[in-house]
Design a protein around this motif. Structure first.
Motif, mmCIF file in Angstrom:
data_model
loop_
_atom_site.group_PDB
_atom_site.id
_atom_site.type_symbol
_atom_site.label_atom_id
_atom_site.label_comp_id
_atom_site.label_asym_id
_atom_site.label_seq_id
_atom_site.Cartn_x
_atom_site.Cartn_y
_atom_site.Cartn_z
ATOM 1 N N ASN A 397 0.838 -1.198 0.000
ATOM 2 C CA ASN A 397 0.000 0.000 0.000
ATOM 3 C C ASN A 397 0.875 1.251 0.000
ATOM 4 O OD1 ASN A 397 0.921 0.201 2.648
ATOM 5 N ND2 ASN A 397 -0.987 -0.538 3.544
ATOM 6 N N ASP A 398 0.271 2.404 0.217
ATOM 7 C CA ASP A 398 1.032 3.655 0.155
ATOM 8 C C ASP A 398 2.123 3.718 1.220
ATOM 9 O OD1 ASP A 398 -0.982 3.708 2.089
ATOM 10 O OD2 ASP A 398 -1.135 5.885 2.064
ATOM 11 N N PHE A 401 5.291 1.647 0.106
ATOM 12 C CA PHE A 401 6.162 2.338 -0.842
ATOM 13 C C PHE A 401 6.892 3.507 -0.187
ATOM 14 C CE2 PHE A 401 3.622 0.080 -4.041
ATOM 15 C CZ PHE A 401 4.634 -0.337 -4.890
ATOM 16 N N TYR A 420 11.209 2.125 -7.878
ATOM 17 C CA TYR A 420 10.072 1.795 -7.014
ATOM 18 C C TYR A 420 9.018 2.898 -7.037
ATOM 19 C CZ TYR A 420 12.605 -2.267 -5.328
ATOM 20 O OH TYR A 420 13.256 -3.471 -5.268
ATOM 21 N N PHE A 421 9.419 4.131 -7.286
ATOM 22 C CA PHE A 421 8.432 5.197 -7.431
ATOM 23 C C PHE A 421 7.551 4.942 -8.655
ATOM 24 C CE2 PHE A 421 7.087 9.445 -8.905
ATOM 25 C CZ PHE A 421 6.427 9.874 -7.758
ATOM 26 N N MET A 424 4.833 2.072 -8.291
ATOM 27 C CA MET A 424 3.580 2.370 -7.599
ATOM 28 C C MET A 424 2.392 2.312 -8.548
ATOM 29 S SD MET A 424 4.859 5.510 -5.148
ATOM 30 C CE MET A 424 3.283 5.755 -4.352
ATOM 31 N N LYS A 425 2.600 2.709 -9.796
ATOM 32 C CA LYS A 425 1.513 2.689 -10.780
ATOM 33 C C LYS A 425 0.991 1.273 -11.001
ATOM 34 C CE LYS A 425 3.615 6.577 -13.268
ATOM 35 N NZ LYS A 425 4.295 6.969 -14.530
ATOM 36 N N TYR A 427 0.736 -1.115 -8.943
ATOM 37 C CA TYR A 427 -0.097 -1.576 -7.824
ATOM 38 C C TYR A 427 -1.206 -0.573 -7.495
ATOM 39 C CZ TYR A 427 3.328 -5.258 -7.197
ATOM 40 O OH TYR A 427 4.143 -6.356 -7.396
ATOM 41 N N VAL A 429 -1.243 2.467 -6.614
ATOM 42 C CA VAL A 429 -1.027 3.298 -5.437
ATOM 43 C C VAL A 429 -0.729 4.717 -5.910
ATOM 44 C CG1 VAL A 429 0.399 3.710 -3.409
ATOM 45 C CG2 VAL A 429 -0.147 1.364 -4.083
ATOM 46 N N GLU A 430 -1.575 5.647 -5.513
ATOM 47 C CA GLU A 430 -1.422 7.037 -5.927
ATOM 48 C C GLU A 430 -0.459 7.742 -4.978
ATOM 49 O OE1 GLU A 430 -2.228 10.002 -8.654
ATOM 50 O OE2 GLU A 430 -3.088 7.979 -8.637
ATOM 51 N N PRO A 431 0.623 8.345 -5.497
ATOM 52 C CA PRO A 431 1.562 9.055 -4.610
ATOM 53 C C PRO A 431 0.875 10.208 -3.889
ATOM 54 C CG PRO A 431 2.496 8.774 -6.821
ATOM 55 C CD PRO A 431 1.046 8.403 -6.908
ATOM 56 N N HIS A 435 5.266 10.841 -0.394
ATOM 57 C CA HIS A 435 6.069 10.203 -1.442
ATOM 58 C C HIS A 435 6.846 11.241 -2.247
ATOM 59 C CE1 HIS A 435 2.744 7.325 -0.645
ATOM 60 N NE2 HIS A 435 3.705 6.436 -0.731
#
Length: 668
Positions: A397-398, A401, A420-421, A424-425, A427, A429-431, A435
């Motif tokens: 999850n957020d 990351f 890894y940034f 996130m897309k 999975y 997961v919105e930064p 982040h």
């Protein structure tokens, strides 16, 4: 009707009511259905889908020798030819519908609950108030508050159970304002709340503390109705005030309760823990046991959290020992907070041991371990743990990351952090702001200041003070005055009351000898009413915490402490330590600068620990701000001279000093 829910329904339901057979058929065994056996798969999600079976069996064959409906009978279509139900549904009465709905509620089977609701709408029980309240409760407990409110709106009759159920549903699903909005409407309908209604309303008020006005009004209503000393309402009241941070009122309510239970004790302990008042929380824990109340998972979780916040390893170990002694298992949040406590108290090895013994690690467990690795500067271990987490199928999850990006930033893993940034897309997961702050920090630490600034301008959100602050910190590290001044200006516009950016900009100018600009920053701080937080360090020895500030002369052992540091200082100078006077940001001569460096708070704490701990033991020091560069250098030499591990925790991370080197690799 889709009947795959049959595979999920529990094994046996006991029915007490007599069921009459349709079409004049005789009932078997006195028409008493002792139990109704559903699919042997129970509620297991891996069960195979059920299928309709149109058997030619007679009604007599529907029953086995014990008066139990056969499994095959359950899978046959209803005889009414509608194709919308099961044959067994022809026998269902009010109690059985109620029982099924409660089972769906207990096991959070929203889809199956909707199927039963649809069936009830076509039955004689569609307007039954008890059944409707059970349906409403099912939707609320399963988190489908839209369906719950729709059900509430169409109910022709509503009683106290109806209103309490919806209020509780909103309260338990963190929608406190909606719960509080219903209360005056309930009063207008002439209904008086009971203890359960008031407890839910107080919980809602505590979870949505825009201000304490609504909570105080509820308190007055409880007092007016005589519920303020009720153990359930009173526990909710003190929890509400504790969440407001008003511990005096919470303590007063607690002391006024005629009878107390574990909930009231836990609410007060948790309140003190959230306020960071560990001493109060631990004292209450001891009192709770003297009053013969047994600590619960919530008790232990609060105590571990407060020990983690202060880094009190010895007290945390004592609470852990109590958990073991009481026979508690490391399940759910208790195990997670224990992992977090050991990691934040400087013992990453103990955190690993606890993590390996967790009964069923979830994403929070993994995040706790990843956070620990990141805070201790163990970048490689963090990434290995993250990859293992993905391998076994735990969905990140957020927070996951954020841990990984923080580890990359602390360890200087630029390429890995960027990878890894972008991951996130994959999975979904919105930064968020955290982040973006970490990515600016990652680029800035690597010296890529232009890229960091460009990254800020390209992000899809309006840059916050924290984002510009990360760039300012990187500019100080790499002595980029122009960009640093620009970043500082943006921070001052967004958050003029934070002292940190002022101090960073002042230090940047002072270290470059630009005293006029430094004086201007001091003037800005004074005009804005901003004050620098005084630096302090502390050590915990034999369950007592000893705190020090720079040039501290208040400690009972002050003379011994100063003599010890002078002795250690002489030894480390012999093996190469040279005081780094660039960290004395005052317009004074070199000799005075060296004197100013000698009695920083972390050095005094270290000298005290050397005086009062056994040779060879690990020394653990905590500091409320970032450790200064000269102290970092000095402690590396001290670890070599005394042959001991020294663990220092500042606001950013842990530093493990061993044999003249630091775990951060001087990248901090």
């Amino acid at each position: 009707m889709d009947i795959s829910y049959i595979e999920y329904v529990y094994l046996y339901i006991h029915i007490k009511k007599r069921i009459l057979c349709s079409n004049g058929l005789k009932s078997r065994r006195g028409s008493i259905l002792k139990s109704l056996a559903f699919s042997r798969c129970g509620f297991g999600s891996s069960a195979a889908p059920a299928v309709f079976m149109d058997s030619g069996t007679s009604e007599q064959e529907d029953w086995d020798a014990n008066g139990v409906i056969r499994d095959t009978t359950l899978l046959r279509k209803s005889r009414d030819g509608s194709g919308t139900g099961l044959h067994v549904m022809d026998f269902v009465d009010r109690d059985l519908y109620n029982h099924w709905l409660k089972r769906c509620t207990q096991m959070r089977k929203l889809r199956e609950g909707r199927i039963f609701h649809a069936r009830i709408l076509n039955s004689q029980f569609r307007d039954d108030l008890v059944i409707q309240n059970t349906i409403l409760n099912m939707y609320a407990k399963c988190g489908s508050l839209v369906d719950a409110h729709k059900m509430f709106d169409v109910m022709p009759l509503k009683d106290m159970v109806t209103w309490t159920t919806l209020i509780t549903g909103y309260s338990q699903n963190d929608q406190g304002q909606e719960a509080l909005f219903l209360f005056p409407w309930m009063l207008r309908h002439g209904l008086k709340p009971n203890q359960f209604t008031l407890s839910s309303l107080l919980k809602a008020s505590g979870n949505a503390p825009i201000n304490d006005k609504q909570g105080r009004q509820l308190h007055a209503y409880c007092f007016k109705c005589g519920y303020d000393t009720n153990v359930y309402v009173g526990s909710s009241l003190l929890d509400m005030y504790a969440r407001y941070g008003r511990m005096v009122e919470a303590q007063s309510i607690f002391e006024g309760l005629v009878s107390k239970n574990e909930v009231s004790w836990n609410a007060l302990i948790a309140g003190y823990a959230r306020k960071g008042e560990g001493e109060h929380a631990l004292r209450l824990f001891c009192e709770m046991q003297r009053e013969y109340f047994k600590p619960t998972h919530f008790t232990y979780s609060s105590l571990f959290a407060v020990c983690a916040s202060t880094g009190s390893l010895e007290q945390g170990k004592w609470v852990h020992a109590h958990v073991i002694k009481s026979g508690g298992r490391l399940v759910a949040f208790v195990g997670n907070t224990l992992v977090d406590m050991y990691a934040k108290s400087g013992s990453i090895e103990d955190a690993e041991k606890v993590f390996d013994r967790l009964v069923k690690p979830d994403v929070v467990s993994w995040n706790s371990m990843l956070t620990g690795y990141a805070q201790h500067g163990l970048g490689k271990e963090t990434l290995e743990q993250f990859e293992e987490m993905l391998r076994i199928g735990i969905q990140p999850n957020d927070v996951t990351f954020l841990c990984v990006l923080t580890a990359c930033s602390h360890a200087g893993l630029l390429d890995e952090g960027q990878h890894y940034f972008e991951l996130m897309k994959k999975y979904n997961v919105e930064p968020d702001v955290s982040h973006y702050v970490t990515m600016v920090d990652l680029l800035g630490r690597a010296g890529l200041l232009d890229r960091a600034e460009r990254f800020i301008r390209e992000i899809p959100i309006e840059p916050t003070a924290a984002i510009w602050g990360a760039l300012l910190g990187a500019c100080k590290m790499h002595k980029n005055m122009e960009l640093g001044a620009y970043a500082a200006k943006r921070v001052f516009e967004l958050d003029p009351h934070d002292s940190g950016p002022y101090i960073l900009l002042y230090n940047m100018y002072a270290s470059a000898g630009r005293w006029n600009e430094a004086a201007e920053v001091r003037k800005m701080m004074k005009e804005s009413g901003v004050k620098k937080e005084p630096a302090c360090s502390w050590v915990e020895i034999e369950n007592a915490v000893h705190m020090f500030i720079a040039n501290d002369d208040a400690h009972p052992q002050r003379e011994e402490i100063r003599k010890m540091w002078e002795k250690i200082s002489g030894k480390i100078k012999e093996i190469g330590y040279v005081p780094d006077t660039s960290h004395v940001l005052l317009f004074v001569d070199q000799q005075e600068r060296e004197v100013k460096l000698q009695y920083h708070s972390e050095k005094l704490a270290l000298a005290f620990a050397l005086l009062n701990t056994s040779p060879g033991s690990t020394i653990r020091i905590k500091k409320n701000i970032r450790v200064c560069g000269d102290c970092h250098l000095a402690i590396k030499y001290v670890s070599k001279v005394v042959g001991r591990e020294i663990i220092l925790r500042d606001t950013n991370r842990f530093h493990h000093f061993r044999d003249g080197s630091c775990s951060c690799g001087d990248y901090w």
